[in-house]
Write a protein that holds these residues in place. Sequence first.
Motif, PDB file in Angstrom:
ATOM      1  N   UNK A 263      13.500  16.498  -8.097  1.00  0.00           N
ATOM      2  CA  UNK A 263      13.786  16.389  -9.534  1.00  0.00           C
ATOM      3  C   UNK A 263      12.962  15.298 -10.219  1.00  0.00           C
ATOM      4  N   UNK A 264      12.081  14.616  -9.488  1.00  0.00           N
ATOM      5  CA  UNK A 264      11.287  13.523 -10.064  1.00  0.00           C
ATOM      6  C   UNK A 264      10.374  14.034 -11.176  1.00  0.00           C
ATOM      7  N   UNK A 265      10.289  13.266 -12.228  1.00  0.00           N
ATOM      8  CA  UNK A 265       9.452  13.606 -13.375  1.00  0.00           C
ATOM      9  C   UNK A 265       8.065  12.998 -13.213  1.00  0.00           C
ATOM     10  N   UNK A 266       7.031  13.620 -13.778  1.00  0.00           N
ATOM     11  CA  UNK A 266       5.684  13.053 -13.698  1.00  0.00           C
ATOM     12  C   UNK A 266       5.627  11.666 -14.337  1.00  0.00           C
ATOM     13  N   UNK A 267       4.842  10.791 -13.731  1.00  0.00           N
ATOM     14  CA  UNK A 267       4.688   9.443 -14.259  1.00  0.00           C
ATOM     15  C   UNK A 267       4.281   8.480 -13.153  1.00  0.00           C
ATOM     16  N   UNK A 268       4.133   7.211 -13.515  1.00  0.00           N
ATOM     17  CA  UNK A 268       3.797   6.171 -12.557  1.00  0.00           C
ATOM     18  C   UNK A 268       5.029   5.300 -12.342  1.00  0.00           C
ATOM     19  N   UNK A 269       5.366   5.067 -11.078  1.00  0.00           N
ATOM     20  CA  UNK A 269       6.571   4.341 -10.721  1.00  0.00           C
ATOM     21  C   UNK A 269       6.221   3.151  -9.835  1.00  0.00           C
ATOM     22  N   UNK A 270       6.958   2.053 -10.020  1.00  0.00           N
ATOM     23  CA  UNK A 270       6.748   0.861  -9.212  1.00  0.00           C
ATOM     24  C   UNK A 270       7.656   0.913  -7.990  1.00  0.00           C
TER      25      UNK A 270
ATOM     26  N   UNK B 209       0.848  -1.186   0.000  1.00  0.00           N
ATOM     27  CA  UNK B 209       0.000   0.000   0.000  1.00  0.00           C
ATOM     28  C   UNK B 209       0.884   1.237   0.000  1.00  0.00           C
ATOM     29  N   UNK B 210       0.594   2.171  -0.901  1.00  0.00           N
ATOM     30  CA  UNK B 210       1.368   3.401  -1.040  1.00  0.00           C
ATOM     31  C   UNK B 210       0.452   4.571  -0.711  1.00  0.00           C
ATOM     32  N   UNK B 211       0.870   5.403   0.283  1.00  0.00           N
ATOM     33  CA  UNK B 211       0.048   6.547   0.675  1.00  0.00           C
ATOM     34  C   UNK B 211       0.904   7.790   0.810  1.00  0.00           C
ATOM     35  N   UNK B 212       0.549   8.869   0.198  1.00  0.00           N
ATOM     36  CA  UNK B 212      -0.519   8.982  -0.792  1.00  0.00           C
ATOM     37  C   UNK B 212      -0.091   8.315  -2.092  1.00  0.00           C
ATOM     38  N   UNK B 213      -1.042   7.855  -2.844  1.00  0.00           N
ATOM     39  CA  UNK B 213      -0.716   7.172  -4.093  1.00  0.00           C
ATOM     40  C   UNK B 213      -0.337   8.154  -5.192  1.00  0.00           C
ATOM     41  N   UNK B 214      -0.705   9.430  -5.010  1.00  0.00           N
ATOM     42  CA  UNK B 214      -0.319  10.492  -5.936  1.00  0.00           C
ATOM     43  C   UNK B 214       0.390  11.563  -5.138  1.00  0.00           C
ATOM     44  N   UNK B 215       1.569  11.971  -5.595  1.00  0.00           N
ATOM     45  CA  UNK B 215       2.397  12.916  -4.840  1.00  0.00           C
ATOM     46  C   UNK B 215       3.105  13.860  -5.798  1.00  0.00           C
TER      47      UNK B 215
ATOM     48  N   UNK C 289       0.960  18.818 -10.072  1.00  0.00           N
ATOM     49  CA  UNK C 289      -0.038  19.581  -9.321  1.00  0.00           C
ATOM     50  C   UNK C 289      -0.511  18.746  -8.148  1.00  0.00           C
ATOM     51  N   UNK C 290      -0.724  19.394  -7.041  1.00  0.00           N
ATOM     52  CA  UNK C 290      -1.160  18.703  -5.834  1.00  0.00           C
ATOM     53  C   UNK C 290      -2.648  18.395  -5.919  1.00  0.00           C
ATOM     54  N   UNK C 291      -3.036  17.216  -5.432  1.00  0.00           N
ATOM     55  CA  UNK C 291      -4.453  16.845  -5.404  1.00  0.00           C
ATOM     56  C   UNK C 291      -5.051  17.084  -4.027  1.00  0.00           C
ATOM     57  N   UNK C 292      -4.251  17.615  -3.123  1.00  0.00           N
ATOM     58  CA  UNK C 292      -4.757  17.901  -1.783  1.00  0.00           C
ATOM     59  C   UNK C 292      -5.644  19.125  -1.805  1.00  0.00           C
ATOM     60  N   UNK C 293      -6.464  19.259  -0.782  1.00  0.00           N
ATOM     61  CA  UNK C 293      -7.398  20.368  -0.669  1.00  0.00           C
ATOM     62  C   UNK C 293      -6.641  21.688  -0.539  1.00  0.00           C
ATOM     63  N   UNK C 294      -7.064  22.676  -1.300  1.00  0.00           N
ATOM     64  CA  UNK C 294      -6.433  23.983  -1.254  1.00  0.00           C
ATOM     65  C   UNK C 294      -6.760  24.698   0.049  1.00  0.00           C
ATOM     66  N   UNK C 295      -5.795  25.419   0.594  1.00  0.00           N
ATOM     67  CA  UNK C 295      -6.002  26.182   1.816  1.00  0.00           C
ATOM     68  C   UNK C 295      -6.287  27.621   1.414  1.00  0.00           C
ATOM     69  N   UNK C 296      -7.397  28.162   1.914  1.00  0.00           N
ATOM     70  CA  UNK C 296      -7.787  29.516   1.585  1.00  0.00           C
ATOM     71  C   UNK C 296      -7.392  30.448   2.726  1.00  0.00           C
TER      72      UNK C 296
END
Length: 172
Positions: free
Chosen positions: A91-98, A34-40, A118-125
């Motif tokens: 320096x990580x490039x966008x993509x899916x990594x194992x 399990x990877x958390x968060x799965x998108x970073x 881009x972050x998928x986390x909730x924006x702070x206002x």
Amino acid sequence: MRRTARLVTGTALTVAAAGLASAPAYSGDAGSLEVYPSTVVPGGDVTVNTSACGADGTAAGDASAVGAGSFTLAPSAHEQDVIGQFRVPPSAQPGTYEIVAKCAGGRQVTGDLMVTLTSTREQIHPRGHVKTGVGGALGPDPVQTAAGVAALAVAAAGGTWLLHRRARGDGI
């Protein structure tokens, strides 16, 4: 009709036997990482965990696919999982990594990590007052604000009264 029934029965038995032959000998989902968060985003921290190594096991993690290198997974109280962390390099490039974890007993499990820009986390206002130089002559004091509202109400009532008199022809 009888031949069709045998054909269907034979097919059902074959499918059932194949399902039993491929079923694992243990229960639970101990075969994944399990990877958390799965998108970073690059520079973000990632936590991985698995129950594949057992409650007291350890594992060597490998995140070199994303450029983070190796890390250790250690036992934890969380559902008898082994847990580890690593940081995605800026320096990580966008993509899916194992991401791979190899248990001390030799078992290997994998999970996917998606790197985005881009972050998928909730924006702070922002909250509170912003000094822009426009408006706000009375300031945040509630007494002054109430006095300003009262002055505007008197002006509006007076203007309405004058317009009403003018419309009736009473003059000013």
